[in-house]
Design a protein around this motif. Structure first.
Motif, PDB file in Angstrom:
ATOM      1  N   PRO A  29      53.555  22.466  60.769  1.00 28.19           N
ATOM      2  CA  PRO A  29      53.241  22.921  59.411  1.00 28.19           C
ATOM      3  C   PRO A  29      52.143  23.979  59.396  1.00 28.19           C
ATOM      4  N   GLY A  30      52.302  24.948  58.517  1.00 30.37           N
ATOM      5  CA  GLY A  30      51.303  25.991  58.358  1.00 30.37           C
ATOM      6  C   GLY A  30      51.927  27.310  57.958  1.00 30.37           C
ATOM      7  N   HIS A  31      51.068  28.333  57.789  1.00 31.48           N
ATOM      8  CA  HIS A  31      51.523  29.684  57.478  1.00 31.48           C
ATOM      9  C   HIS A  31      51.541  30.528  58.748  1.00 31.48           C
ATOM     10  N   VAL A  32      52.521  31.387  58.851  1.00 32.75           N
ATOM     11  CA  VAL A  32      52.555  32.393  59.908  1.00 32.75           C
ATOM     12  C   VAL A  32      52.499  33.754  59.223  1.00 32.75           C
ATOM     13  N   SER A  33      51.460  34.508  59.533  1.00 30.64           N
ATOM     14  CA  SER A  33      51.346  35.866  58.988  1.00 30.64           C
ATOM     15  C   SER A  33      51.971  36.824  59.986  1.00 30.64           C
ATOM     16  N   ALA A  34      52.973  37.578  59.537  1.00 34.92           N
ATOM     17  CA  ALA A  34      53.702  38.452  60.451  1.00 34.92           C
ATOM     18  C   ALA A  34      53.961  39.799  59.794  1.00 34.92           C
ATOM     19  N   VAL A  35      54.261  40.758  60.647  1.00 35.22           N
ATOM     20  CA  VAL A  35      54.628  42.096  60.192  1.00 35.22           C
ATOM     21  C   VAL A  35      55.954  42.461  60.836  1.00 35.22           C
ATOM     22  N   ALA A  36      56.897  42.911  60.012  1.00 33.62           N
ATOM     23  CA  ALA A  36      58.195  43.350  60.519  1.00 33.62           C
ATOM     24  C   ALA A  36      58.216  44.872  60.570  1.00 33.62           C
ATOM     25  N   ARG A  37      58.776  45.416  61.647  1.00 30.61           N
ATOM     26  CA  ARG A  37      58.864  46.871  61.808  1.00 30.61           C
ATOM     27  C   ARG A  37      60.295  47.240  62.175  1.00 30.61           C
ATOM     28  N   LEU A  38      60.788  48.270  61.502  1.00 31.69           N
ATOM     29  CA  LEU A  38      62.116  48.794  61.790  1.00 31.69           C
ATOM     30  C   LEU A  38      62.037  50.311  61.683  1.00 31.69           C
ATOM     31  N   GLY A  39      62.074  50.982  62.821  1.00 30.99           N
ATOM     32  CA  GLY A  39      61.887  52.432  62.833  1.00 30.99           C
ATOM     33  C   GLY A  39      60.495  52.767  62.334  1.00 30.99           C
ATOM     34  N   ASP A  40      60.406  53.632  61.324  1.00 33.15           N
ATOM     35  CA  ASP A  40      59.102  54.001  60.797  1.00 33.15           C
ATOM     36  C   ASP A  40      58.726  53.174  59.576  1.00 33.15           C
ATOM     37  N   ARG A  41      59.486  52.118  59.342  1.00 34.00           N
ATOM     38  CA  ARG A  41      59.189  51.256  58.200  1.00 34.00           C
ATOM     39  C   ARG A  41      58.487  49.986  58.667  1.00 34.00           C
ATOM     40  N   GLU A  42      57.623  49.472  57.816  1.00 30.93           N
ATOM     41  CA  GLU A  42      56.843  48.285  58.156  1.00 30.93           C
ATOM     42  C   GLU A  42      56.576  47.497  56.875  1.00 30.93           C
ATOM     43  N   TRP A  43      56.696  46.182  56.953  1.00 29.82           N
ATOM     44  CA  TRP A  43      56.429  45.363  55.767  1.00 29.82           C
ATOM     45  C   TRP A  43      55.945  43.970  56.194  1.00 29.82           C
ATOM     46  N   PRO A  44      55.138  43.340  55.355  1.00 30.63           N
ATOM     47  CA  PRO A  44      54.618  42.006  55.697  1.00 30.63           C
ATOM     48  C   PRO A  44      55.705  40.940  55.524  1.00 30.63           C
ATOM     49  N   LEU A  45      55.647  39.942  56.378  1.00 29.55           N
ATOM     50  CA  LEU A  45      56.586  38.821  56.320  1.00 29.55           C
ATOM     51  C   LEU A  45      55.783  37.529  56.402  1.00 29.55           C
ATOM     52  N   THR A  46      55.913  36.695  55.398  1.00 31.07           N
ATOM     53  CA  THR A  46      55.229  35.400  55.394  1.00 31.07           C
ATOM     54  C   THR A  46      56.215  34.310  55.788  1.00 31.07           C
ATOM     55  N   ILE A  47      55.837  33.561  56.798  1.00 34.75           N
ATOM     56  CA  ILE A  47      56.674  32.434  57.249  1.00 34.75           C
ATOM     57  C   ILE A  47      55.939  31.148  56.882  1.00 34.75           C
ATOM     58  N   GLU A  48      56.593  30.341  56.100  1.00 32.08           N
ATOM     59  CA  GLU A  48      55.998  29.114  55.559  1.00 32.08           C
ATOM     60  C   GLU A  48      56.670  27.921  56.244  1.00 32.08           C
ATOM     61  N   VAL A  49      55.896  27.141  56.988  1.00 30.83           N
ATOM     62  CA  VAL A  49      56.462  26.012  57.738  1.00 30.83           C
ATOM     63  C   VAL A  49      55.956  24.698  57.140  1.00 30.83           C
ATOM     64  N   HIS A  50      56.894  23.842  56.778  1.00 31.91           N
ATOM     65  CA  HIS A  50      56.573  22.517  56.243  1.00 31.91           C
ATOM     66  C   HIS A  50      56.870  21.459  57.303  1.00 31.91           C
ATOM     67  N   GLY A  51      56.204  20.342  57.187  1.00 25.70           N
ATOM     68  CA  GLY A  51      56.501  19.207  58.057  1.00 25.70           C
ATOM     69  C   GLY A  51      57.131  18.085  57.252  1.00 25.70           C
ATOM     70  N   VAL A  52      58.150  17.459  57.810  1.00 31.72           N
ATOM     71  CA  VAL A  52      58.758  16.275  57.199  1.00 31.72           C
ATOM     72  C   VAL A  52      58.772  15.196  58.267  1.00 31.72           C
ATOM     73  N   GLY A  53      57.924  14.195  58.077  1.00 30.99           N
ATOM     74  CA  GLY A  53      57.780  13.158  59.090  1.00 30.99           C
ATOM     75  C   GLY A  53      57.973  11.768  58.525  1.00 30.99           C
ATOM     76  N   LEU A  54      57.746  10.774  59.384  1.00 30.55           N
ATOM     77  CA  LEU A  54      57.960   9.374  59.024  1.00 30.55           C
ATOM     78  C   LEU A  54      56.797   8.535  59.528  1.00 30.55           C
ATOM     79  N   ARG A  55      56.427   7.525  58.744  1.00 29.19           N
ATOM     80  CA  ARG A  55      55.383   6.590  59.148  1.00 29.19           C
ATOM     81  C   ARG A  55      55.855   5.165  58.915  1.00 29.19           C
TER      82      ARG A  55
END
Length: 595
Positions: free
Chosen positions: A92-118
């Motif tokens: 679980p957590g945030h991943v801060s990333a940047v995507a690049r394609l040729g001369d283009r660039e944009w931010p990409l946020t990856i949001e990870v959740h945890g689903v567990g058992l107790r």
């Protein structure tokens, strides 16, 4: 530095993942730890939009929370991505990333959740290396709003959702799948309340919420009780418990097997082999239950399904009930000759005259001969006359001088022969031809002859046994003589030639959940235990093996203790002297998203 341009029109700038901790390919390794994921293990991955083809994604903060997958293999952040590249959540957590394609660039946020058992001790239950188990506890009250409270139910599990700050998975539900992957039950509207995070969810930006303890139960009787209906779901050994989001997407799954902690360790899935047989009242007449052959097969399969589900509390299953071959058969002819059936006295000498399929056969006993010596002589003369004869020695009854011996006579083609006793001049050794007449009920054993069974019981059972001690014969008769009895069993430890057999009558089948007759009688065989817990201890009417409880509610005789599960493994498990239970490894199960 050049000016940063926006990404492709309509491209994703946010991806939501769930930490992939389960084991969709059933190879014993969490999917998030696989060095190479086969197709089944990729079900929880998110495939990137095709417009990411040829792009690179460089991760900064939180890059250990997710990974890039190409053709089932992890690749480093920054690698050029082909079409079909995927993202997999790891923690679980945030991943801060940047995507690049040729001369283009944009931010990409990856949001990870945890689903567990107790579990009830607030210990984390690993969805890969552990499993869910069928509830063995009667319904009870809990405080549903205290998500950190411990609870006594050893089988119930809380669902714990861990989310990055400001993010949410929304509503969740639980679906129970059967062993063949069909939807068995669904629990919706699961309430999540704030809870402490565990070691699988670290970081100050992670918040955790947990459900009330969810029970995985045998049937609708447990499922519908008002105390627990909002947190119970039917489950089946070999199946799976799947957590889904509001759109039906699979978030996490855990398989269902036996208890996670017992004196013999965790119990995985075990299979019991059963040969089910329904008797006709007389040759050509109707079956003991069901009215017709088809009805008899349906009725017994329903009872087998209920017994299998009940023993699921110990991880035991009978396999696919719909595929079980239920035979409807006629009573056997009088093929069995019993020597010393009363008290096993030795011979005093005399001539025994029989007719086998109308053919006269006789032999002479000598004074002092044991029942076995006389049986061997009968075997010799029957074989000489062209018949097959097999000896079957019984356990000595409590009042007996020696064991009785049965001689099973067959024709050349292997079919049971018809035998008639003409006369016997031996004054001490009893010679009797067994017959099965179900019109007046099956003569059942009493305290004196319980280890050997009555002559009629032996004649019935030995006609249909397959000779394999690892299978259990289940025979349904119309009724027992004398009334009061609806089921009985012969176990392996009593030394009898009749072992691992259960007989029940139509009343035992009709009793269904009131007394769970078949499950109870099978318990004597599986546990290799002739007695009942209330014979020598506290009377607990909720226990399946209680001797006299009758109650169709969740508080009736349906629970199996941890110690009984452990005894089942010791006495009948894969390493037992006679392994009635065989290990049945869990294979992959598809849990597709629901529309």
């Amino acid at each position: 530095m050049g000016t940063t341009q926006s990404g492709p029109v309509g491209s994703l700038d946010r991806v939501v993942l769930v930490a992939d901790r389960d084991d969709d390919d059933a190879n014993g390794i969490p999917d998030g730890e696989e060095a190479k994921l086969d197709t089944l293990a990729r079900v929880d991955l998110v495939t990137l939009d095709p417009r990411f083809t040829g792009a690179t994604i460089v991760a900064g903060a939180g890059k250990d929370k997710a990974r890039l997958i190409v053709d089932g293999k992890p690749v480093v952040w920054g690698a050029r991505l082909p079409r079909g590249a995927q993202l997999q959540g790891l923690a679980p957590g945030h991943v801060s990333a940047v995507a690049r394609l040729g001369d283009r660039e944009w931010p990409l946020t990856i949001e990870v959740h945890g689903v567990g058992l107790r579990d009830g001790k607030n210990a984390v239950v690993d969805p890969t290396r552990q499993h869910a188990s069928i509830d063995r506890t009667p319904p009870g009250r809990i405080n549903p709003d205290d998500a950190d409270a411990t609870f006594a139910d050893e089988d119930a599990l809380r669902i714990v959702v861990s989310s990055p700050e400001g993010a949410s998975l929304g509503k969740i539900s639980v679906e129970s799948l059967s062993a063949d992957g069909a939807s068995l039950d669904t629990l919706t509207g699961i309430k999540l309340t704030p809870a402490s995070c565990d070691g699988t969810s670290t970081g100050t930006d992670i918040g955790c919420r947990a459900s009330a303890p969810i029970r995985f139960v045998v049937d609708d009787v447990d499922r519908a009780h008002t105390l627990v209906s909002s947190r119970s779901v039917r489950a089946e050994v070999g199946g799976a418990i799947v957590v889904r989001d509001g759109a039906g997407k699979k978030l996490q799954a855990i398989r269902v097997a036996g208890p996670r902690a017992t004196p013999v360790g965790p119990i995985d899935r075990l299979r019991l082999s059963i040969r089910p047989i329904v008797m006709r009242l007389a040759p050509g007449s109707g079956p003991a239950v069901g009215g017709t052959d088809a009805g008899a097969i349906t009725a017994l399969r329903q009872e087998l399904a209920l017994a299998s589900a009940t023993w699921g509390q110990c991880g035991i299953t009978f396999g696919p009930i719909s595929q079980m071959d239920v035979k409807v058969v006629n009573p056997p002819p009088p093929y069995l000759v019993a020597l010393g059936d009363d008290v096993g006295l030795p011979a005093s000498g005399g001539e025994i005259r029989l007719r086998i399929e109308g053919k006269p056969v006789s032999f002479t006993t000598k004074s002092g001969w044991s029942t076995r010596q006389a049986a061997l002589e009968l075997q010799r003369v029957a074989t000489k006359a062209g018949f097959g004869a097999t000896l079957s020695e019984n356990a000595r009854i409590s009042a007996g001088a020696a064991p009785s011996v049965d001689v099973l006579v067959k024709k050349r083609d292997g079919q049971l022969a018809s035998v008639e006793l003409v006369s016997s001049s031996d004054s001490t050794m009893a010679v009797t031809v067994g017959s099965v007449d179900l019109a007046d009920g099956l003569q059942h054993f009493g305290d004196t002859d319980s280890v050997a069974g009555t002559l009629e019981e032996r004649t019935l059972v030995k006609a249909f046994e397959d000779g394999d001690p690892r299978t259990i014969e289940v025979i349904v008769v119309p009724f027992f003589a004398g009334g009061g009895r609806i089921g009985e069993s012969f176990i392996g430890s009593d030394g009898s030639s009749m072992r691992n057999v259960v007989i029940l009558d139509r009343a035992g089948v009709r009793a269904r959940r009131t007394s769970l007759t078949l499950a109870h009688e099978l318990g004597h065989v599986i546990l290799d235990e002739p007695g009942h817990p209330d014979d020598y201890g506290i009377d607990t009417p909720t226990l399946l093996m209680d001797s006299d409880a009758s109650d169709a509610s969740p508080f009736g005789p349906r629970r199996i203790t941890i110690d009984e599960c452990a005894r089942a493994v010791r006495q009948s498990g894969p390493t037992a002297r006679v392994p009635l239970l065989s290990a049945w490894k869990l294979g992959p199960m598809r849990a597709p998203s629901r529309p």
